[in-house]
Design a protein around this motif. Sequence first.
Motif, mmCIF file in Angstrom:
data_model
loop_
_atom_site.group_PDB
_atom_site.id
_atom_site.type_symbol
_atom_site.label_atom_id
_atom_site.label_comp_id
_atom_site.label_asym_id
_atom_site.label_seq_id
_atom_site.Cartn_x
_atom_site.Cartn_y
_atom_site.Cartn_z
ATOM 1 N N GLU A 1 -1.184 -10.415 60.397
ATOM 2 C CA GLU A 1 -1.723 -10.677 59.064
ATOM 3 C C GLU A 1 -2.774 -11.771 59.132
ATOM 4 N N THR B 1 -4.945 -14.754 56.845
ATOM 5 C CA THR B 1 -4.986 -15.562 55.632
ATOM 6 C C THR B 1 -6.199 -16.472 55.651
ATOM 7 N N ASN C 1 -6.269 -18.872 53.180
ATOM 8 C CA ASN C 1 -5.830 -20.069 52.467
ATOM 9 C C ASN C 1 -4.401 -20.508 52.798
ATOM 10 N N ALA D 1 -1.724 -18.988 52.101
ATOM 11 C CA ALA D 1 -0.755 -18.483 51.125
ATOM 12 C C ALA D 1 -0.852 -16.975 50.927
ATOM 13 N N ASP D 2 -2.072 -16.461 50.875
ATOM 14 C CA ASP D 2 -2.286 -15.024 50.650
ATOM 15 C C ASP D 2 -2.549 -14.342 51.987
ATOM 16 N N PHE D 3 -1.635 -13.486 52.395
ATOM 17 C CA PHE D 3 -1.751 -12.811 53.682
ATOM 18 C C PHE D 3 -2.111 -11.347 53.476
ATOM 19 N N LYS D 4 -3.071 -10.868 54.275
ATOM 20 C CA LYS D 4 -3.474 -9.459 54.239
ATOM 21 C C LYS D 4 -3.183 -8.843 55.603
ATOM 22 N N TYR E 1 -12.933 -9.812 56.081
ATOM 23 C CA TYR E 1 -11.965 -10.701 55.455
ATOM 24 C C TYR E 1 -12.638 -11.871 54.749
ATOM 25 N N SER F 1 -13.421 -18.641 55.068
ATOM 26 C CA SER F 1 -12.554 -19.817 55.048
ATOM 27 C C SER F 1 -12.974 -20.781 56.145
ATOM 28 N N GLU G 1 -13.457 -14.075 48.163
ATOM 29 C CA GLU G 1 -12.802 -15.388 48.129
ATOM 30 C C GLU G 1 -12.313 -15.759 46.730
ATOM 31 N N GLY H 1 -11.989 -13.640 43.901
ATOM 32 C CA GLY H 1 -11.392 -12.602 43.057
ATOM 33 C C GLY H 1 -12.347 -12.246 41.930
#
Length: 173
Positions: free
Chosen positions: A6, A8, A10, A12-15, A36, A39, A98, A100
């Motif tokens: 996965e 991320t 940040n 916290a949000d994993f894809k 992706y 960051s 980034e 949304g």
Amino acid sequence: MFYSVEYTHNGADFKPVVLSQQYTGGAFDFNAQAYYAGSQSAFLRFTVTDGVNTATADTNTFVVSNKGPIALIISPKSGAELDANSTVRLEGFGSDEEDGFLPDESFSWSDSQNGFLGTGQTLDVNGFGIGKHTLTLTVTDSGGLQAGDSVEVQVCIPARRGQKLCIAQPKRQ
């Protein structure tokens, strides 16, 4: 054994990372720049399980470039015939990997004949002159990157029985 990878941007949000082949451990190619969110402290999380026991490990952080937003004019559609004396609702969509969905202040509307029209995802405008207009939506993300979309519309004079009289703009000499 089952492996998952996965990403991320940040912590916290994993894809899920989609790999071109099933991951069985070891090295693999990964192109975060293309797919992706950007960051300054992105990382990958590897998880392996045998169905009973699970282990997780994170990579060191790495930098991924900020991605630009997406802009789309929802209304009016290109080629629309608009009444000169009516209010026209402009509606757009703006999103960013980034950020949304982008807030109203990120939307800027302009017209080829009148210049700047206003801001917001939706904007009601009246007073368009007769003829062809190019309406442009520009969205700006929190990183300052921009994207745009344009449509051409024809502004017409309302006539009797629901008809419209559309006059082509004279060519300027």
